[in-house]
Design a protein around this motif. Structure first.
Motif, PDB file in Angstrom:
ATOM      1  N   GLY A 109       0.787  -1.235   0.000  1.00  0.00           N
ATOM      2  CA  GLY A 109       0.000   0.000   0.000  1.00  0.00           C
ATOM      3  C   GLY A 109       0.813   1.276   0.000  1.00  0.00           C
ATOM      4  O   GLY A 109       0.275   2.356   0.238  1.00  0.00           O
ATOM      5  N   GLY A 110       2.113   1.177  -0.266  1.00  0.00           N
ATOM      6  CA  GLY A 110       2.937   2.391  -0.328  1.00  0.00           C
ATOM      7  C   GLY A 110       4.401   2.048  -0.160  1.00  0.00           C
ATOM      8  O   GLY A 110       4.778   0.870  -0.131  1.00  0.00           O
ATOM      9  N   THR A 147      14.157   1.366  -6.568  1.00  0.00           N
ATOM     10  CA  THR A 147      14.405   2.783  -6.271  1.00  0.00           C
ATOM     11  C   THR A 147      14.871   2.893  -4.822  1.00  0.00           C
ATOM     12  O   THR A 147      14.782   1.923  -4.068  1.00  0.00           O
ATOM     13  N   SER A 148      15.354   4.069  -4.425  1.00  0.00           N
ATOM     14  CA  SER A 148      15.825   4.209  -3.043  1.00  0.00           C
ATOM     15  C   SER A 148      14.661   4.008  -2.062  1.00  0.00           C
ATOM     16  O   SER A 148      14.853   3.418  -0.997  1.00  0.00           O
ATOM     17  N   GLU A 149      13.453   4.453  -2.434  1.00  0.00           N
ATOM     18  CA  GLU A 149      12.295   4.217  -1.559  1.00  0.00           C
ATOM     19  C   GLU A 149      11.999   2.725  -1.450  1.00  0.00           C
ATOM     20  O   GLU A 149      11.692   2.227  -0.373  1.00  0.00           O
ATOM     21  N   GLY A 150      12.102   2.029  -2.592  1.00  0.00           N
ATOM     22  CA  GLY A 150      11.871   0.589  -2.580  1.00  0.00           C
ATOM     23  C   GLY A 150      12.844  -0.107  -1.642  1.00  0.00           C
ATOM     24  O   GLY A 150      12.459  -0.959  -0.848  1.00  0.00           O
ATOM     25  N   GLU A 151      14.115   0.289  -1.713  1.00  0.00           N
ATOM     26  CA  GLU A 151      15.128  -0.343  -0.864  1.00  0.00           C
ATOM     27  C   GLU A 151      14.906  -0.019   0.613  1.00  0.00           C
ATOM     28  O   GLU A 151      15.073  -0.874   1.484  1.00  0.00           O
ATOM     29  N   HIS A 152      14.550   1.229   0.865  1.00  0.00           N
ATOM     30  CA  HIS A 152      14.286   1.648   2.243  1.00  0.00           C
ATOM     31  C   HIS A 152      13.103   0.862   2.816  1.00  0.00           C
ATOM     32  O   HIS A 152      13.123   0.445   3.982  1.00  0.00           O
ATOM     33  N   THR A 179      18.348  -0.351 -12.060  1.00  0.00           N
ATOM     34  CA  THR A 179      18.261   0.542 -10.909  1.00  0.00           C
ATOM     35  C   THR A 179      17.374   1.737 -11.254  1.00  0.00           C
ATOM     36  O   THR A 179      17.485   2.316 -12.330  1.00  0.00           O
ATOM     37  N   GLY A 180      16.498   2.079 -10.349  1.00  0.00           N
ATOM     38  CA  GLY A 180      15.614   3.222 -10.569  1.00  0.00           C
ATOM     39  C   GLY A 180      14.330   2.857 -11.280  1.00  0.00           C
ATOM     40  O   GLY A 180      13.448   3.685 -11.439  1.00  0.00           O
TER      41      GLY A 180
END
Ligand SMILES: [Zn+2]
Length: 201
Positions: A109-110, A147-152, A179-180
């Motif tokens: 969901g996000g 993406t960096s959000e995905g990894e976080h 990547t990205g």
């Protein structure tokens, strides 16, 4: 007194990718159209409440209100051994289009951002994992965007899954995904390769 033009523009500006100026443009466009079109649009929005249900297991939205779980969760031919975690419904649809994955899903969901915004369905995830372990879950496939959000987000999901580490393995989509790149916009061939080359982590 309410200002209907401003109020609708404010509401539309909350949509992803829509800024205040674009929102105003939509409002004036709608005003330029026949009244029937505005009513149809309003009815379609209201129909979402009436006709769409959220699956109690994978949390995806689906159109059939006949049961309390969606077709993927209710399909006895799908494997209970794998649970794929995706960010959003559109990502799940992209994986389904690729056509090779036959396990279960959970929609987070996000994503979580590095600046600390964003929410994911943490409680629901833990509940789903605990329930699925009893039904033979062996592997969790982390299918978030590269993406960096995905990894976080993956980092947080790992924390949540830490108590179950002995019972289930986790894997991540393979290198096919650049990547990205966002899952939603990846083509079927790329997703199939990423799924086949998934690595245990
Ligand atoms: Zn479901």
């Amino acid at each position: 007194m309410n200002n209907s033009i401003d109020d609708l523009a404010t509401a539309l500006a909350k949509l992803p990718g829509i800024g205040p100026r674009q929102a105003k443009r939509f409002v004036y466009f709608l005003l330029s159209r026949p009244g029937g079109e505005r009513k149809q649009l309003a009815d379609l929005v209201l129909a979402l409440d009436k006709e769409v249900r959220q699956c109690g297991e994978c949390m995806r939205f689906y159109n059939d209100r006949s049961g309390s779980i969606c077709g993927y969760c209710g399909d006895s031919k799908r494997s209970d051994a794998e649970l794929m975690l995706v960010e959003k419904d559109q990502d799940l649809a992209a994986i389904e289009r690729a056509g090779t994955y036959k396990g279960r899903y959970f929609v987070l969901g996000g994503v979580l951002t590095l600046s600390g915004t964003g929410v994911i369905r943490e409680k629901e995830l833990v509940r789903a994992v605990e329930k699925r372990i009893k039904n033979g879950l062996k592997e969790i496939v982390l299918a978030l965007s590269a993406t960096s959000e995905g990894e976080h987000t993956v980092d947080r999901v790992r924390e949540l899954l830490a108590p179950y580490r002995d019972q289930i393995k986790t894997s991540q989509l393979g290198r096919g995904l650049a990547t990205g790149s966002e899952l939603e916009y990846s083509d079927a061939e790329t997703l199939r390769a990423a799924l086949q080359n998934r690595k245990e982590t």
